[in-house]
Design an enzyme around this catalytic site. Sequence first.
Site, PDB file in Angstrom:
ATOM      1  N   GLU A  15       0.858  -1.189   0.000  1.00 43.27           N
ATOM      2  CA  GLU A  15       0.000   0.000   0.000  1.00 43.27           C
ATOM      3  C   GLU A  15       0.903   1.252   0.000  1.00 43.27           C
ATOM      4  O   GLU A  15       1.945   1.252   0.669  1.00 43.27           O
ATOM      5  CB  GLU A  15      -0.838  -0.064   1.292  1.00 43.27           C
ATOM      6  CG  GLU A  15      -1.781   1.086   1.547  1.00 43.27           C
ATOM      7  CD  GLU A  15      -2.510   0.907   2.896  1.00 43.27           C
ATOM      8  OE1 GLU A  15      -2.095   0.044   3.721  1.00 43.27           O
ATOM      9  OE2 GLU A  15      -3.496   1.637   3.123  1.00 43.27           O
ATOM     10  N   CYS A  49      -5.129  -3.462   2.456  1.00 41.98           N
ATOM     11  CA  CYS A  49      -4.859  -3.519   3.900  1.00 41.98           C
ATOM     12  C   CYS A  49      -6.094  -3.792   4.766  1.00 41.98           C
ATOM     13  O   CYS A  49      -6.567  -4.900   4.812  1.00 41.98           O
ATOM     14  CB  CYS A  49      -4.117  -2.256   4.339  1.00 41.98           C
ATOM     15  SG  CYS A  49      -3.136  -2.567   5.825  1.00 41.98           S
ATOM     16  N   LYS A 100      -9.654   2.114  -1.866  1.00 40.87           N
ATOM     17  CA  LYS A 100      -9.845   1.422  -0.566  1.00 40.87           C
ATOM     18  C   LYS A 100     -11.188   1.777   0.067  1.00 40.87           C
ATOM     19  O   LYS A 100     -11.492   2.966   0.278  1.00 40.87           O
ATOM     20  CB  LYS A 100      -8.687   1.800   0.366  1.00 40.87           C
ATOM     21  CG  LYS A 100      -8.657   1.059   1.699  1.00 40.87           C
ATOM     22  CD  LYS A 100      -7.389   1.427   2.463  1.00 40.87           C
ATOM     23  CE  LYS A 100      -7.218   0.660   3.750  1.00 40.87           C
ATOM     24  NZ  LYS A 100      -5.945   1.013   4.441  1.00 40.87           N
ATOM     25  N   VAL A 123       0.063  -2.524  10.784  1.00 45.08           N
ATOM     26  CA  VAL A 123       0.727  -2.138  12.033  1.00 45.08           C
ATOM     27  C   VAL A 123       0.241  -2.954  13.232  1.00 45.08           C
ATOM     28  O   VAL A 123       0.878  -2.943  14.274  1.00 45.08           O
ATOM     29  CB  VAL A 123       0.554  -0.625  12.334  1.00 45.08           C
ATOM     30  CG1 VAL A 123       1.327   0.212  11.340  1.00 45.08           C
ATOM     31  CG2 VAL A 123      -0.911  -0.213  12.342  1.00 45.08           C
TER      32      VAL A 123
END
Length: 263
Positions: free
Chosen positions: A38, A142, A109, A169
């Site tokens: 991404e 993501c 997205k 993350v």
Amino acid sequence: MRIGIAQTSPVFGEVDRNIAEALDLIGQERADLWILPELFATGYQFVDTAEVRELAERVPGGSTTEALVEHAHRHGCHIVAGLPEQDGDHLYNSAILVGPDGFLACYRKVHLFCAEKEHFTPGDRSFPVIDLGIARIGMMVCFDHLFPESARSLALQGADIICHPANLVLPDLAQRTMTIRALENGVFTATANRVGTEARTSESLTYTGQSQIIGPDGEVIGRLSQTDVGVFVADIDVERARNKRITDWNDVLGDRRPDQYKL
Ligand code: ACM
């Protein structure tokens, strides 16, 4: 068919350098289809929306798309990669698919994560599937991983391979959900995550690597490390994603009961 995932470590804002490093990485191996992370050319942690606007590009036509098309043409491959897209006043966290003959598709997205909600407009074009002849390619980005509807929507349209550019993350979350997305839809998934840390605001973000290719039985075909830049390539049999039967009596997609679901 040979597919590859690239795990990069972009430096925020150094677009030309990040593109060169990513293309150098994937230029070292042969694959029919590559997946890059991404926002692979810009970095992820924008301090404000003005910064996104400065780095966002038109799709197609922007310089990142052009660089990817040029590489795809030279190496006879296809590439899926994430980038910030500008369309009029709107900014999208997008993924594009390009091939040897040029730009093919753009996905915006749908499920925005954390501060992305301040900077980007949520996607408005649903989840695309593109038939390349050698395989049908689906795209999501993501955080879409946490919503089973994303992968299911791609599988119902016939995707064989779900390409998943990411900047993850939360430790070990998408690595697990994408294994299930592959299994519950009988498809291949290819997650390209990044590594490194960005601390451009009060929050420090460390990206979790472990980019992975998962097979239709939910098996891990390959997974990269948590910290290092690298690539992984695998030869896959796309036909496996077209057989949705799990017993003589059961079919992963055919046994669904939409009339019984409250959506
Ligand atoms: C994410 O959607 N970048 C976690």
